[in-house]
Design a protein around this motif. Structure first.
Motif, PDB file in Angstrom:
ATOM      1  N   THR A  36       0.834  -1.200   0.000  1.00 27.66           N
ATOM      2  CA  THR A  36       0.000   0.000   0.000  1.00 27.66           C
ATOM      3  C   THR A  36       0.869   1.250   0.000  1.00 27.66           C
ATOM      4  OG1 THR A  36      -1.757  -1.157   1.151  1.00 27.66           O
ATOM      5  CG2 THR A  36      -1.793   1.249   1.266  1.00 27.66           C
ATOM      6  N   GLU A  37       1.910   1.251   0.814  1.00 27.96           N
ATOM      7  CA  GLU A  37       2.818   2.398   0.876  1.00 27.96           C
ATOM      8  C   GLU A  37       3.540   2.599  -0.457  1.00 27.96           C
ATOM      9  OE1 GLU A  37       4.764   5.689   2.429  1.00 27.96           O
ATOM     10  OE2 GLU A  37       3.056   4.591   3.237  1.00 27.96           O
ATOM     11  N   LEU A  38       3.991   1.507  -1.053  1.00 30.85           N
ATOM     12  CA  LEU A  38       4.710   1.612  -2.328  1.00 30.85           C
ATOM     13  C   LEU A  38       3.812   2.128  -3.454  1.00 30.85           C
ATOM     14  CD1 LEU A  38       6.924  -1.583  -2.229  1.00 30.85           C
ATOM     15  CD2 LEU A  38       7.678   0.796  -2.073  1.00 30.85           C
ATOM     16  N   ARG A  39       2.532   1.834  -3.391  1.00 26.03           N
ATOM     17  CA  ARG A  39       1.609   2.307  -4.434  1.00 26.03           C
ATOM     18  C   ARG A  39       1.439   3.825  -4.410  1.00 26.03           C
ATOM     19  NH1 ARG A  39      -1.721  -2.308  -2.563  1.00 26.03           N
ATOM     20  NH2 ARG A  39      -1.152  -4.020  -3.942  1.00 26.03           N
ATOM     21  N   THR A  40       1.784   4.464  -3.301  1.00 26.62           N
ATOM     22  CA  THR A  40       1.644   5.917  -3.201  1.00 26.62           C
ATOM     23  C   THR A  40       2.937   6.632  -3.573  1.00 26.62           C
ATOM     24  OG1 THR A  40       2.292   6.014  -0.873  1.00 26.62           O
ATOM     25  CG2 THR A  40      -0.039   5.625  -1.348  1.00 26.62           C
ATOM     26  N   LYS A  41       3.920   5.892  -4.062  1.00 24.73           N
ATOM     27  CA  LYS A  41       5.217   6.465  -4.393  1.00 24.73           C
ATOM     28  C   LYS A  41       5.475   6.349  -5.892  1.00 24.73           C
ATOM     29  CE  LYS A  41       6.221   6.927  -0.033  1.00 24.73           C
ATOM     30  NZ  LYS A  41       5.937   8.162   0.586  1.00 24.73           N
ATOM     31  N   ALA A  42       6.268   7.263  -6.400  1.00 28.65           N
ATOM     32  CA  ALA A  42       6.719   7.208  -7.789  1.00 28.65           C
ATOM     33  C   ALA A  42       8.231   7.085  -7.764  1.00 28.65           C
ATOM     34  CB  ALA A  42       6.304   8.467  -8.530  1.00 28.65           C
ATOM     35  N   ARG A  43       8.759   6.306  -8.669  1.00 30.55           N
ATOM     36  CA  ARG A  43      10.194   6.104  -8.723  1.00 30.55           C
ATOM     37  C   ARG A  43      10.770   6.756  -9.964  1.00 30.55           C
ATOM     38  NH1 ARG A  43       7.391   3.013  -6.142  1.00 30.55           N
ATOM     39  NH2 ARG A  43       6.367   1.971  -7.841  1.00 30.55           N
ATOM     40  N   VAL A  58      12.805   8.110  -4.915  1.00 31.73           N
ATOM     41  CA  VAL A  58      11.435   7.700  -4.626  1.00 31.73           C
ATOM     42  C   VAL A  58      10.735   8.906  -4.039  1.00 31.73           C
ATOM     43  CG1 VAL A  58       9.955   6.104  -3.361  1.00 31.73           C
ATOM     44  CG2 VAL A  58      12.187   5.335  -4.208  1.00 31.73           C
ATOM     45  N   VAL A  59       9.692   9.367  -4.724  1.00 29.22           N
ATOM     46  CA  VAL A  59       8.983  10.575  -4.321  1.00 29.22           C
ATOM     47  C   VAL A  59       7.486  10.295  -4.253  1.00 29.22           C
ATOM     48  CG1 VAL A  59      10.749  12.099  -5.303  1.00 29.22           C
ATOM     49  CG2 VAL A  59       8.819  11.396  -6.703  1.00 29.22           C
ATOM     50  N   ALA A  60       6.751  11.188  -3.650  1.00 29.18           N
ATOM     51  CA  ALA A  60       5.294  11.059  -3.596  1.00 29.18           C
ATOM     52  C   ALA A  60       4.743  11.033  -5.015  1.00 29.18           C
ATOM     53  CB  ALA A  60       4.697  12.214  -2.815  1.00 29.18           C
ATOM     54  N   ALA A  61       3.764  10.185  -5.254  1.00 29.13           N
ATOM     55  CA  ALA A  61       3.216  10.012  -6.594  1.00 29.13           C
ATOM     56  C   ALA A  61       2.612  11.300  -7.147  1.00 29.13           C
ATOM     57  CB  ALA A  61       2.174   8.898  -6.596  1.00 29.13           C
ATOM     58  N   GLY A  62       2.198  12.217  -6.299  1.00 30.97           N
ATOM     59  CA  GLY A  62       1.579  13.452  -6.755  1.00 30.97           C
ATOM     60  C   GLY A  62       2.555  14.522  -7.216  1.00 30.97           C
ATOM     61  N   ARG A  63       3.845  14.303  -7.025  1.00 27.52           N
ATOM     62  CA  ARG A  63       4.833  15.315  -7.435  1.00 27.52           C
ATOM     63  C   ARG A  63       4.974  15.355  -8.944  1.00 27.52           C
ATOM     64  NH1 ARG A  63      10.375  15.172  -4.250  1.00 27.52           N
ATOM     65  NH2 ARG A  63      10.750  16.957  -5.605  1.00 27.52           N
ATOM     66  N   GLN A  64       5.260  16.524  -9.449  1.00 23.73           N
ATOM     67  CA  GLN A  64       5.490  16.689 -10.880  1.00 23.73           C
ATOM     68  C   GLN A  64       6.712  15.872 -11.304  1.00 23.73           C
ATOM     69  OE1 GLN A  64       3.899  18.511 -13.280  1.00 23.73           O
ATOM     70  NE2 GLN A  64       2.284  19.004 -11.841  1.00 23.73           N
ATOM     71  N   ASP A  65       6.697  15.383 -12.552  1.00 22.23           N
ATOM     72  CA  ASP A  65       7.833  14.621 -13.064  1.00 22.23           C
ATOM     73  C   ASP A  65       9.125  15.419 -12.992  1.00 22.23           C
ATOM     74  OD1 ASP A  65       6.423  12.341 -13.550  1.00 22.23           O
ATOM     75  OD2 ASP A  65       6.178  12.698 -15.695  1.00 22.23           O
ATOM     76  N   ARG A  66       9.048  16.717 -13.302  1.00 23.24           N
ATOM     77  CA  ARG A  66      10.270  17.528 -13.304  1.00 23.24           C
ATOM     78  C   ARG A  66      10.893  17.594 -11.911  1.00 23.24           C
ATOM     79  NH1 ARG A  66       6.296  21.726 -13.681  1.00 23.24           N
ATOM     80  NH2 ARG A  66       6.238  22.782 -11.669  1.00 23.24           N
ATOM     81  N   ASP A  67      10.060  17.615 -10.878  1.00 18.34           N
ATOM     82  CA  ASP A  67      10.579  17.666  -9.518  1.00 18.34           C
ATOM     83  C   ASP A  67      11.242  16.340  -9.132  1.00 18.34           C
ATOM     84  OD1 ASP A  67       9.584  20.233  -9.326  1.00 18.34           O
ATOM     85  OD2 ASP A  67       7.683  19.570  -8.451  1.00 18.34           O
ATOM     86  N   GLY A  68      10.620  15.233  -9.508  1.00 18.20           N
ATOM     87  CA  GLY A  68      11.216  13.928  -9.241  1.00 18.20           C
ATOM     88  C   GLY A  68      12.507  13.747 -10.018  1.00 18.20           C
ATOM     89  N   ALA A  69      12.524  14.248 -11.252  1.00 15.32           N
ATOM     90  CA  ALA A  69      13.736  14.144 -12.073  1.00 15.32           C
ATOM     91  C   ALA A  69      14.868  14.957 -11.465  1.00 15.32           C
ATOM     92  CB  ALA A  69      13.444  14.604 -13.494  1.00 15.32           C
TER      93      ALA A  69
END
Length: 94
Positions: A36-43, A58-69
């Motif tokens: 469940t926790e992993l489903r809320t994350k984006a890699r 590994v960032v929150a799934a709601g963050r923009q792609d540019r921020d995760g990048a």
């Protein structure tokens, strides 16, 4: 395949001990909580041209792609000697 437990790497405890712990975690819901926790994350990953992993963010799934990048790129910059980055589109698994 139940026999797969017997083929755990030798640097792990005996397969019986690992199996017992996994069963205990399943019983109390640890595995489901982790999923469940992993489903809320984006890699976000950075790999070299041969596909070897350089950095993972590994960032929150709601963050923009540019921020995760940016998080992944900063991590790669701080932990590797590589200083040249060529942007490419993600592979779709040939």
């Amino acid at each position: 395949m139940h026999n797969a437990w017997r083929y755990l790497p030798t640097d792990l405890p005996l397969w019986q001990a690992v199996y017992w712990h996994i069963q205990q975690w399943e019983r109390v819901g640890v595995a489901e909580a982790l999923l469940t926790e992993l489903r809320t994350k984006a890699r976000r990953i950075i790999a070299d041209t041969t596909g070897l992993l350089i950095a993972v963010a590994v960032v929150a799934a709601g963050r923009q792609d540019r921020d995760g990048a940016m998080t992944a790129l900063l991590s790669a910059y701080l932990t590797t000697p590589s200083r040249h980055v060529s942007p490419t589109k993600p592979s779709r698994g040939s």
